[in-house]
Design an enzyme around this catalytic site. Structure first.
Site, PDB file in Angstrom:
ATOM      1  CB  THR A  11     -12.728  29.510  30.811  1.00 55.92           C
ATOM      2  OG1 THR A  11     -12.418  29.294  32.189  1.00 55.92           O
ATOM      3  CG2 THR A  11     -11.727  28.783  29.932  1.00 55.92           C
ATOM      4  CG  ASP A  12     -13.419  32.541  35.502  1.00 53.38           C
ATOM      5  OD1 ASP A  12     -13.536  31.317  35.267  1.00 53.38           O
ATOM      6  OD2 ASP A  12     -12.817  32.988  36.501  1.00 53.38           O
TER       7      ASP A  12
ATOM      8  CB  THR B  47      -6.816  29.036  33.468  1.00 59.58           C
ATOM      9  OG1 THR B  47      -7.553  29.572  34.560  1.00 59.58           O
ATOM     10  CG2 THR B  47      -6.242  27.697  33.877  1.00 59.58           C
TER      11      THR B  47
ATOM     12  CB  SER C 171     -11.237  36.277  31.747  1.00 58.68           C
ATOM     13  OG  SER C 171     -12.057  35.430  32.506  1.00 58.68           O
TER      14      SER C 171
HETATM   15  N1  DAS Z   1     -11.030  30.429  35.582  1.00 63.41           N
HETATM   16  C1  DAS Z   1      -9.905  30.979  34.898  1.00 63.41           C
HETATM   17  C2  DAS Z   1      -9.818  30.505  33.459  1.00 63.41           C
HETATM   18  O1  DAS Z   1     -10.423  29.495  33.196  1.00 63.41           O
HETATM   19  C3  DAS Z   1      -9.556  32.359  35.194  1.00 63.41           C
HETATM   20  C4  DAS Z   1      -9.915  33.375  34.145  1.00 63.41           C
HETATM   21  O2  DAS Z   1     -11.014  33.347  33.618  1.00 63.41           O
HETATM   22  O3  DAS Z   1      -9.062  34.206  33.873  1.00 63.41           O
HETATM   23  O4  DAS Z   1      -9.113  31.036  32.661  1.00 63.41           O
END
Ligand code: DAS
Length: 329
Positions: A94-95, A18, A62
């Site tokens: 972050t995932d 993200t 991710s």
């Molecule tokens: N939820 C998104 C992020 O926070 C997508 C990801 O993990 O790529 O980055």
């Protein structure tokens, strides 16, 4: 010596997520777009802090990262330190940040900090948190106190250890916690403040093979055993069970797992998201005493997803005999 050459060098590698996402047109969903240099261009506050070497290592959500790719990231990061970088900063989605951070931490042999960050709001969204998180990550990376602490996640001005950090909210800005232990530090007015001194770290050797497969299954109320029964024939090398409560499963699962453990190592963790598995409290069939008697390992405080990573790396470096020791610390 010019001011430029006197500045420390920080290597920044971006992987997507993200923090790098924008919408191609108004109303469309965001996708990874910004390369590493474009993310830095949005952050004039970095000028004068360090000399930066940048690399867009990949540009993916991710969920699509994998262990082989992370081994390449590790090699890149080690090379950067070898060439004089004082620290490495990685941006990613972050995932899966908690898993990637733990994977890299288990293998990161340098005193130089490796700092990981991301964002909850896309770069094109109002109030995007990526630039602030990246700036905080660089500042933590440059702190002398960050040395020798392995891989840290810096997000929302908190500093988390790779082993403990966990994404606990899907969309909230304060999405990361270290359940049980709390963050090990805080970024205050741009400075890293740690609550404790760095503890002694252990790292694993690089895996000699990457073809091993470890599956993670979650115990659920009234879950059948069809998949469990099939596991030995499916070519897996290890199993992690996200068990109920303190690391428990149903009686049918306990009986089936007793067979599976004859074919591969089985670790039972807690699916609760916080706290340790028990070792010597519950005596029912499917409780931790029974599961250990049947040959399973209890995960302790390590969450199921991180157990899977640990087991994968130990299998890959033929160091399975160290599993109990790793789970105990
Ligand atoms: N939820 C998104 C992020 O926070 C997508 C990801 O993990 O790529 O980055």
């Amino acid at each position: 010596m010019t001011q430029e050459t006197a500045l420390p060098r920080v290597a920044i590698g971006s992987l997507g997520g993200t923090v790098s996402m924008q919408a191609a047109a108004p109303g469309q969903g965001v996708t990874p777009k910004l390369d590493c240099d474009a993310m830095l261009a949005a952050l004039p506050q970095l000028v004068g802090l360090a000399q930066f070497s940048t690399a867009t290592l990949c540009l993916v959500p991710s969920a699509s990262l994998d262990f082989t790719g992370l081994l390449e990231v590790l090699a890149w990061a080690k090379a950067q330190v070898g060439q004089g970088a004082q620290a490495v900063v990685l941006t990613q989605g972050t995932d899966t940040l908690e898993e990637a951070a733990y994977f890299l931490d288990l293998l990161w042999p340098c005193d130089a900090p490796m700092i990981m960050t991301g964002a909850m709001r896309a770069a094109s969204h109002p109030g995007a948190d990526g630039p602030a998180n990246l700036l905080a990550a660089v500042r933590v990376a440059l702190s002398e106190n960050s040395r020798g602490r392995g891989v840290l996640a810096v997000i929302n001005d908190q500093i988390h250890e790779a082993k403990a950090v966990r994404k606990t909210a899907s969309l909230a800005m304060a999405a990361f916690e270290s359940p049980g232990s709390g963050p090990i530090g805080q970024v205050v007015e741009g400075c890293a403040h740690y609550r404790q001194v760095a503890s002694r770290r252990r790292v694993l050797p690089l895996p000699q093979r990457t073809s091993q497969r470890v599956v993670l299954l979650e115990a659920c109320l009234d879950a059948d055993t069809t998949l469990l029964q099939a596991l030995p024939g499916l070519g897996y090398d290890g199993l992690v069970v996200a068990g109920f409560g303190a690391g428990h499963v149903s009686e049918p699962w306990a009986d089936t797992l007793a067979d599976v453990v004859g074919h591969m190592p089985v670790i039972v963790a807690t699916r609760t998201g916080s706290g340790s598995t028990a070792r010597a409290t519950y005596g029912f069939v499917g409780g931790e005493i029974d599961l250990q008697a049947k040959g399973m390992r209890m995960a302790g405080v390590l969450c199921p997803r991180k157990c899977r990573i640990l087991l994968w790396l130990l299998l890959g470096s033929s160091a399975l005999t160290e599993l109990d020791d790793w789970l105990a610390h």
